[in-house]
Scaffold this motif. Structure first.
Motif, PDB file in Angstrom:
ATOM      1  N   GLY A  23      47.624  16.342  52.732  1.00 23.08           N
ATOM      2  CA  GLY A  23      48.230  17.320  53.403  1.00 23.08           C
ATOM      3  C   GLY A  23      47.857  17.161  55.001  1.00 23.08           C
ATOM      4  O   GLY A  23      48.518  18.196  55.748  1.00 23.08           O
ATOM      5  N   SER A  24      47.028  16.394  55.595  1.00 23.73           N
ATOM      6  CA  SER A  24      46.818  16.672  57.111  1.00 23.73           C
ATOM      7  C   SER A  24      47.708  15.946  57.744  1.00 23.73           C
ATOM      8  O   SER A  24      47.439  15.264  59.195  1.00 23.73           O
TER       9      SER A  24
ATOM     10  N   LYS B  83      39.229  13.714  62.521  1.00 21.80           N
ATOM     11  CA  LYS B  83      40.251  14.235  62.907  1.00 21.80           C
ATOM     12  C   LYS B  83      41.173  12.815  63.304  1.00 21.80           C
ATOM     13  O   LYS B  83      40.419  12.563  64.797  1.00 21.80           O
ATOM     14  N   GLN B  84      41.427  12.272  63.835  1.00 20.03           N
ATOM     15  CA  GLN B  84      42.554  10.591  64.028  1.00 20.03           C
ATOM     16  C   GLN B  84      44.075  11.363  65.195  1.00 20.03           C
ATOM     17  O   GLN B  84      44.345  12.288  63.711  1.00 20.03           O
TER      18      GLN B  84
ATOM     19  N   ARG C  41      41.497   5.498  56.312  1.00 18.75           N
ATOM     20  CA  ARG C  41      41.419   5.668  55.045  1.00 18.75           C
ATOM     21  C   ARG C  41      39.401   6.022  54.664  1.00 18.75           C
ATOM     22  O   ARG C  41      38.879   6.074  54.978  1.00 18.75           O
ATOM     23  N   PRO C  42      39.385   6.922  53.545  1.00 14.94           N
ATOM     24  CA  PRO C  42      40.467   8.211  52.867  1.00 14.94           C
ATOM     25  C   PRO C  42      41.377   9.243  53.576  1.00 14.94           C
ATOM     26  O   PRO C  42      40.303   9.637  54.354  1.00 14.94           O
TER      27      PRO C  42
ATOM     28  N   GLU D 186      43.485  13.405  59.042  1.00 14.96           N
ATOM     29  CA  GLU D 186      42.247  13.766  58.997  1.00 14.96           C
ATOM     30  C   GLU D 186      41.818  13.497  57.672  1.00 14.96           C
ATOM     31  O   GLU D 186      42.846  12.732  57.101  1.00 14.96           O
ATOM     32  N   TYR D 187      40.790  11.922  58.033  1.00 16.27           N
ATOM     33  CA  TYR D 187      40.307  11.464  56.964  1.00 16.27           C
ATOM     34  C   TYR D 187      38.669  11.610  57.258  1.00 16.27           C
ATOM     35  O   TYR D 187      38.067  11.661  57.234  1.00 16.27           O
TER      36      TYR D 187
END
Length: 338
Positions: free
Chosen positions: A30-31, A6-7, A25-26, A105-106
């Motif tokens: 939906g986050s 999570k950023q 990324r990716p 989130e990535y």
């Protein structure tokens, strides 16, 4: 091996419907969440709606301001498309109202992320960590210019020095970090050198961070405020005066990049940063290399206005978080950016 990360509170400034690149990324579909404040629970925080206010390409990590969006358009900013601007000619030149903060989130390749870092470098903070782990108080003196005062952080808890103090406190709940902030806005290393005995040595720090360079590099009538040779000598004076008077962990903090379109930007910040890197090696002390991390952000697509809240030389909350990442490397040999 990959994992979802999570950023939190990455900053962006949107211009019309121009594509903006998120840092990672990716992105997990939906986050993405956008709002006007670093803290999602802040009483003044306004949330934006995906599809209505912004559109995300999750695979490429690109985000776009939607037409008719409630997000302010930076093309309406007084400094939009102005080159070699003088901020003193404008009543309000801040990016505060145009900056949005993003959580998402990535997918992170954990092995690749670790490859950019060596072994933990906590020996640079050995004195401080030992005191904390023995249950004692560690005195942390913050020294430098307006960035080190916490300039443009929305709250003190988001300023880099407080983030660092909080991070160190987690190493041992038995000890505590006492912050003594002796930074002065507008000051160069010359001022810092002149007052080192009264404001650093007299406080007997266990940890000292030295954050000069931004004002030293300012350009006036074709010359930088403090020439590189004088800058180096000033930093040496601060280091040597501190080391003569006890065991202190010293960390040199390289400056972030100022807005290249500001009339007082010399373009020499990298040279001032290199002086600090060299002194770090010579004196065997830590260097929190914010300048390197900042350039990585810019090369990845971040714009100066998305990182500088005053649009000149003061980092926003995310910018102060980038400073924290530079310190994280010194503490544990890891950070969020490679």
């Amino acid at each position: 091996m990959s994992e979802n990360v999570k950023q939190t509170a990455e900053s962006l400034v949107f211009t019309r419907q121009e594509k903006q690149q998120l840092r990672h990324r990716p992105i997990i579909k939906g986050s993405v969440k956008l709002r006007t404040h670093t803290d999602p629970e802040h009483v003044d925080a306004v949330a934006f709606v995906e599809g209505k206010d912004f559109i995300v390409d999750y695979d490429s990590g690109v985000i776009v301001r939607a037409e008719g969006s409630s997000i302010l358009d930076w093309s309406d900013h007084v400094l939009y498309e102005k080159v070699n601007f003088d901020h003193t000619l404008f009543d309000d030149y801040s990016n505060r109202n145009f900056t949005v903060f993003i959580d998402y989130e990535y997918e992170l390749d954990r092995d690749a992320a670790k490859a950019g870092f060596g072994n933990a470098a906590s020996h640079f903070l050995k004195n401080t960590i030992n005191k904390l782990q023995s249950g004692q108080e560690a005195v942390y003196v913050v020294y430098g210019d307006s960035i080190s005062t916490g300039g443009e952080a929305s709250e003190e808890r988001y300023a880099y020095f407080q983030r660092l103090a909080n991070r160190l406190s987690t190493l041992s709940p038995a000890g505590n970090v006492r912050v003594v902030n002796k930074a002065i806005g507008g000051e160069t290393s010359t001022g810092g050198s002149a007052r080192v005995e009264q404001d650093v040595v007299a406080n007997h720090p266990d940890l000292l961070t030295i954050g000069y360079g931004m004002n030293d590099q300012n350009l006036f009538e074709g010359k930088v405020a403090v020439p590189l040779h004088d800058y180096e000598q000033n930093i040496r004076n601060i280091i040597e005066a501190t080391l003569r008077n006890g065991e202190t962990d010293i960390v040199l903090v390289t400056p972030c990049e100022p807005n290249p379109l500001w009339k007082h930007t010399s373009g020499q910040v990298g040279e001032f940063a290199q002086v600090l890197r060299r002194l770090g090696v010579e004196y065997k002390i830590g260097v929190a290399d914010v300048n390197e991390i900042w350039k990585i952000e810019l090369n990845a697509g971040k714009t100066p206005e998305s990182l500088l809240l005053n649009n000149i030389n003061h980092p926003n909350d995310y910018g102060h978080w980038l400073y924290e990442q530079a310190f994280n490397y010194l503490i544990e040999g890891t950070g969020a950016h490679t």
